[in-house]
Motif scaffolding. Sequence first.
Motif, mmCIF file in Angstrom:
data_model
loop_
_atom_site.group_PDB
_atom_site.id
_atom_site.type_symbol
_atom_site.label_atom_id
_atom_site.label_comp_id
_atom_site.label_asym_id
_atom_site.label_seq_id
_atom_site.Cartn_x
_atom_site.Cartn_y
_atom_site.Cartn_z
ATOM 1 N N PRO A 27 2.579 33.900 3.525
ATOM 2 C CA PRO A 27 0.914 34.115 3.862
ATOM 3 C C PRO A 27 0.463 32.874 4.591
ATOM 4 C CG PRO A 27 1.368 34.884 1.705
ATOM 5 C CD PRO A 27 2.727 33.926 2.123
ATOM 6 N N ALA A 28 -0.490 33.186 5.613
ATOM 7 C CA ALA A 28 -0.917 31.914 6.278
ATOM 8 C C ALA A 28 -2.374 32.019 5.790
ATOM 9 C CB ALA A 28 -0.755 32.156 7.754
ATOM 10 N N SER A 29 -3.172 33.024 5.227
ATOM 11 C CA SER A 29 -4.608 32.783 4.894
ATOM 12 C C SER A 29 -4.789 33.825 3.579
ATOM 13 C CB SER A 29 -5.295 33.443 5.891
ATOM 14 O OG SER A 29 -5.004 34.659 6.253
ATOM 15 N N CYS A 30 -5.978 33.405 3.173
ATOM 16 C CA CYS A 30 -6.499 34.252 2.215
ATOM 17 C C CYS A 30 -8.038 34.546 2.607
ATOM 18 C CB CYS A 30 -6.643 33.659 0.858
ATOM 19 S SG CYS A 30 -7.303 34.300 -0.498
ATOM 20 N N GLY A 31 -8.436 35.609 2.839
ATOM 21 C CA GLY A 31 -9.950 35.987 3.247
ATOM 22 C C GLY A 31 -9.934 35.388 4.641
ATOM 23 N N ARG A 32 -10.904 34.536 4.867
ATOM 24 C CA ARG A 32 -11.174 33.790 6.069
ATOM 25 C C ARG A 32 -10.809 32.525 6.156
ATOM 26 N NH1 ARG A 32 -17.499 34.752 6.423
ATOM 27 N NH2 ARG A 32 -16.924 33.531 4.472
ATOM 28 N N ILE A 33 -9.800 32.003 5.189
ATOM 29 C CA ILE A 33 -9.481 30.475 4.965
ATOM 30 C C ILE A 33 -7.929 30.239 5.357
ATOM 31 C CG2 ILE A 33 -9.160 28.532 3.431
ATOM 32 C CD1 ILE A 33 -11.173 29.744 2.044
ATOM 33 N N THR A 34 -7.705 29.641 6.520
ATOM 34 C CA THR A 34 -6.155 29.382 6.587
ATOM 35 C C THR A 34 -5.572 28.467 5.796
ATOM 36 O OG1 THR A 34 -6.558 29.693 9.082
ATOM 37 C CG2 THR A 34 -4.650 28.382 8.548
ATOM 38 N N ILE A 35 -4.351 28.779 5.318
ATOM 39 C CA ILE A 35 -3.537 27.893 4.329
ATOM 40 C C ILE A 35 -2.427 27.383 4.923
ATOM 41 C CG2 ILE A 35 -2.278 28.012 2.149
ATOM 42 C CD1 ILE A 35 -3.750 30.970 1.845
ATOM 43 N N PRO A 36 -2.782 26.154 5.333
ATOM 44 C CA PRO A 36 -1.542 25.428 5.913
ATOM 45 C C PRO A 36 -0.344 24.516 4.945
ATOM 46 C CG PRO A 36 -3.305 23.999 5.974
ATOM 47 C CD PRO A 36 -3.763 25.207 5.315
ATOM 48 N N PHE A 37 0.962 24.656 5.309
ATOM 49 C CA PHE A 37 1.850 23.981 4.389
ATOM 50 C C PHE A 37 1.315 22.325 4.381
ATOM 51 C CE2 PHE A 37 5.706 21.859 3.610
ATOM 52 C CZ PHE A 37 6.227 22.561 2.372
ATOM 53 N N PRO A 38 1.255 21.598 3.405
ATOM 54 C CA PRO A 38 2.034 21.860 2.193
ATOM 55 C C PRO A 38 1.664 22.787 1.162
ATOM 56 C CG PRO A 38 0.950 19.766 1.784
ATOM 57 C CD PRO A 38 0.694 20.541 3.348
ATOM 58 N N LEU A 53 -1.903 27.596 -4.398
ATOM 59 C CA LEU A 53 -3.188 28.217 -4.216
ATOM 60 C C LEU A 53 -3.122 29.731 -4.729
ATOM 61 C CD1 LEU A 53 -4.544 26.635 -1.050
ATOM 62 C CD2 LEU A 53 -4.760 25.720 -3.267
ATOM 63 N N ASN A 54 -4.186 30.217 -5.244
ATOM 64 C CA ASN A 54 -4.078 31.618 -5.694
ATOM 65 C C ASN A 54 -5.159 32.268 -4.746
ATOM 66 O OD1 ASN A 54 -2.528 31.184 -7.891
ATOM 67 N ND2 ASN A 54 -4.160 29.904 -8.485
ATOM 68 N N CYS A 55 -4.652 33.514 -4.313
ATOM 69 C CA CYS A 55 -5.599 34.527 -3.789
ATOM 70 C C CYS A 55 -5.725 35.986 -4.439
ATOM 71 C CB CYS A 55 -4.759 34.695 -2.169
ATOM 72 S SG CYS A 55 -5.859 35.777 -1.099
ATOM 73 N N THR A 56 -7.021 35.916 -4.557
ATOM 74 C CA THR A 56 -7.124 37.282 -5.301
ATOM 75 C C THR A 56 -8.582 37.948 -4.687
ATOM 76 O OG1 THR A 56 -6.464 36.115 -7.717
ATOM 77 C CG2 THR A 56 -7.907 38.236 -7.765
ATOM 78 N N SER A 57 -8.144 39.143 -4.216
ATOM 79 C CA SER A 57 -9.318 39.743 -3.504
ATOM 80 C C SER A 57 -10.014 39.047 -2.680
ATOM 81 C CB SER A 57 -10.351 40.343 -4.603
ATOM 82 O OG SER A 57 -9.849 41.093 -5.523
ATOM 83 N N GLY A 58 -9.217 38.273 -1.770
ATOM 84 C CA GLY A 58 -9.787 37.253 -0.764
ATOM 85 C C GLY A 58 -10.541 36.236 -1.118
ATOM 86 N N ASN A 59 -10.441 36.052 -2.291
ATOM 87 C CA ASN A 59 -10.751 34.460 -2.785
ATOM 88 C C ASN A 59 -9.654 33.472 -3.277
ATOM 89 O OD1 ASN A 59 -13.829 35.084 -2.854
ATOM 90 N ND2 ASN A 59 -13.153 36.578 -4.747
ATOM 91 N N LEU A 60 -9.621 32.372 -2.409
ATOM 92 C CA LEU A 60 -8.759 31.254 -2.692
ATOM 93 C C LEU A 60 -9.217 30.434 -3.967
ATOM 94 C CD1 LEU A 60 -6.177 30.587 -1.419
ATOM 95 C CD2 LEU A 60 -7.536 28.920 0.103
#
Length: 187
Positions: A27-38, A53-60
């Motif tokens: 998964p590359a995002s959570c809500g509007r936030i992009t999650i880059p490796f590492p 990181l944790n993504c719950t209901s679009g909240n990171l």
Amino acid sequence: SFILLFLLFVSIYCGADYNSKPKEHCPASCGRITIPFPFGLEEGCFANERFHLNCTSGNLTVYFSKNVQYHVTNVSVEDGTLTVSNMVDGNHAKESILIETDNGYALEKPLEAQFDFSMEFDHFVIKWAVANLTCQAAKKEDTMYACRSSHSYCLNVTHGEIFKGYRCTCSSGFHGNPYIKDGCTGL
């Protein structure tokens, strides 16, 4: 207005559990936030448990210890920063942070100190290092070396004169993610 930036260096140790090659289709995002490796959300998608990181209901969110969790508002590989706001549950905070103002004043305080994070401060900028190694030492650990793009290089991370570890950045004229193969591309 005067804004305090909270700087917490997160030294993430590369050991046998460091995953330098993320699995495909993370998964590359959570809500509007992009999650880059590492960083990553699933097992095999992050380099180390500390980048989980944790993504719950679009909240990171991110955990700094077993009981201290913050909302994440931005992840920057280029700057080596994680921007967070208000603690999810501040009842268990026993960690310490370094408070630095824009005029250079710094003071170490426990997270449980007299601050109401959600009301007084907009955000906290956390500078991170991928491992508590110098660039020279990290390059010797080829399978664990985090700078994977051929157009990337290693930067030693310090706070003042205090050494914190290393992180990666794309070479001049390139942008992208230095932590993945072919992640830095020409401008």
